[in-house]
Scaffold this active site. Structure first.
Site, short mmCIF file in Angstrom:
data_model
loop_
_atom_site.label_atom_id
_atom_site.label_comp_id
_atom_site.label_asym_id
_atom_site.label_seq_id
_atom_site.Cartn_x
_atom_site.Cartn_y
_atom_site.Cartn_z
N GLY A 1 -1.08 -2.83 -0.93
CA GLY A 1 -0.65 -2.20 -2.17
C GLY A 1 -1.24 -0.85 -2.51
N LYS B 1 -0.26 2.27 -1.80
CA LYS B 1 0.77 3.18 -2.28
C LYS B 1 1.51 2.59 -3.47
CE LYS B 1 1.47 5.81 1.99
NZ LYS B 1 0.43 5.17 2.80
N ASP C 1 6.68 -7.31 1.37
CA ASP C 1 6.08 -7.34 2.70
C ASP C 1 6.45 -8.67 3.35
OD1 ASP C 1 3.79 -5.31 3.90
OD2 ASP C 1 3.81 -7.24 4.90
N CYS D 1 7.29 -1.86 2.45
CA CYS D 1 6.22 -2.33 3.36
C CYS D 1 4.89 -2.15 2.63
CB CYS D 1 6.23 -1.54 4.65
SG CYS D 1 7.85 -1.47 5.47
N ALA D 2 4.71 -2.89 1.54
CA ALA D 2 3.61 -2.63 0.62
C ALA D 2 2.25 -2.99 1.16
CB ALA D 2 3.86 -3.38 -0.71
N CYS E 1 2.08 6.87 9.50
CA CYS E 1 0.79 7.51 9.78
C CYS E 1 0.68 7.73 11.28
CB CYS E 1 -0.38 6.68 9.24
SG CYS E 1 -0.37 4.94 9.69
#
Length: 391
Positions: A211, A213, A231, A207-208, A332
């Site tokens: 980008g 991470k 993604d 699930c980029a 998160c």
């Protein structure tokens, strides 16, 4: 702009933000930018003052208010000086009526506050969830050293436990350092370390998004190996290649996936990845410091859909992990249904898989993973777990 005019501008902006939260419209930052793009006469001090008023009101109103005036009245009820700007002047708000109701002051909608408490967030930690966040950077070691960057930024401080992280006062302009640094919360940097990505490995960021991470993974791997950034959102994924080029990253490949048919585009990666990172779409309850209006957007129905999507993405990720490899689940969020509960459900459905609690220098043990909170760690809120596939 006069003080009353600033208050009226904040009310107008809050009206737009409240409506967007109800209808799934643009984020507050975007709406503020658009507002001032049409009002060139407003100077930088005016824009800053109005923005501060807007976010002060957003942070004070737990439930979504009826409108911008009600939200601003909630703040004025605690600030005599602000209340005085409701003076009926040419560009200011009308005087406060004797029977006029202000929005309710609170942390979040009641149902969300109850879920946070049920997830083990105690009363003492709740207020920090909507405090203003600092500006955190990740120094790109492929192109720069933290000590060098720190000398170029007034007020820069190292973040203990994260050798590539710097913390600066909110609002610091770092545009001139594009490619040398990435704006990334210290907590986000910490949970990425749970991948233990090493040079030469094959890593998937499922699930980029834009980008953040992905680029951190490439730096961890010293530019050796492969990072496949995936993604289902074409617009977000298209932002990654230019960022990678600026950062000097050459090991990233991007791949657009079809929702619910992800494996169709990943046949050669089945059972081949050393690590799969699932930074899953989530409620964002850990990011209210940066996006406080997100409290007004979430509904029980949307949360239920997100939990189902996370479970689906974990299933996809499990197919990609090689025997003996790892799946890292990150949200998160501070809600157990998205973190601790997801991991327990996954392990119950996948005999042989085990949890290996990450050690990232932040957070506290929570279920079979770690949880980071603003009050305890000074970061955004996260849950992270590292799951190992049997050999």
């Amino acid at each position: 702009m006069t003080p009353p005019a600033r208050t009226q501008a904040a009310i107008e902006l809050l009206d737009r933000i409240v409506a967007a939260a109800a209808e799934g419209g643009a984020a507050a930052d975007t709406l503020i930018g658009r507002y001032f793009a049409d009002r060139r006469y407003a100077g930088s001090k005016d824009r800053r003052a109005v923005r501060e008023l807007v976010y002060r009101a957003v942070r004070r109103c737990g439930e979504r208010p009826a409108g911008g005036r009600a939200a601003m009245l909630a703040v004025a009820g605690e600030d005599v000086g602000l209340a005085a700007t409701f003076d009926g002047s040419a560009h200011g708000p009308e005087p406060i009526g004797a029977d006029e109701s202000a929005a309710e002051v609170g942390l979040a909608p009641v149902w969300l506050t109850e879920l946070l408490r049920a997830s083990g967030i105690d009363e003492g930690e709740l207020p920090a969830l909507v405090d203003r966040a600092p500006l955190d950077l990740r120094v790109n070691r492929l192109r720069a050293e933290p000590a060098e960057i720190a000398t170029r930024l007034e007020g820069a401080e190292a973040v203990a436990g994260l050798p590539d992280a710097l913390r600066l006062p909110a609002g610091t302009d770092v545009a001139a350092l594009s490619g040398l640094v990435e704006v990334q919360d210290a907590g986000s940097q910490a949970v990425t370390l749970a991948t233990l990505a090493c040079p030469g490995e094959r890593v998937v960021d499922l699930c980029a998004g834009g980008g953040g991470k992905t680029l951190a993974l490439a730096a961890m791997m010293a530019g050796e190996g492969t990072v496949l950034a995936c993604d289902t959102d074409r617009g977000r994924l298209q932002r990654l290649p230019p960022r990678a080029e600026r950062a000097g990253v050459t090991i990233v490949e991007t791949r657009l996936l079809n929702p619910n048919r992800e494996m169709e585009m990943l046949p050669e990666w089945r059972g081949a990845a050393d690590v799969v990172l699932v930074d899953a779409p989530c409620s964002g309850t850990g990011t209210w410091r940066r996006n406080p209006e997100a409290r007004w957007r979430l509904t029980p129905e949307r949360l239920e859909r997100l939990v189902a999507l996370q479970a689906h993405l974990l299933e996809v990720a499990a197919e990609l992990v090689r025997p003996g490899g790892a799946l890292v689940h990150v949200v998160c969020s501070l809600l157990d249904g998205e973190g601790r509960g997801q991991v327990a459900t996954f392990l119950a459905a996948h005999p042989g898989w085990t949890a290996e609690r990450p050690s990232v220098g932040f957070g506290r043990a929570h279920g079979l993973g770690l949880r980071l909170t603003p009050a305890h760690d000074g970061t955004d809120g996260f849950f992270v777990a590292r799951l190992k596939r049997p050999c």
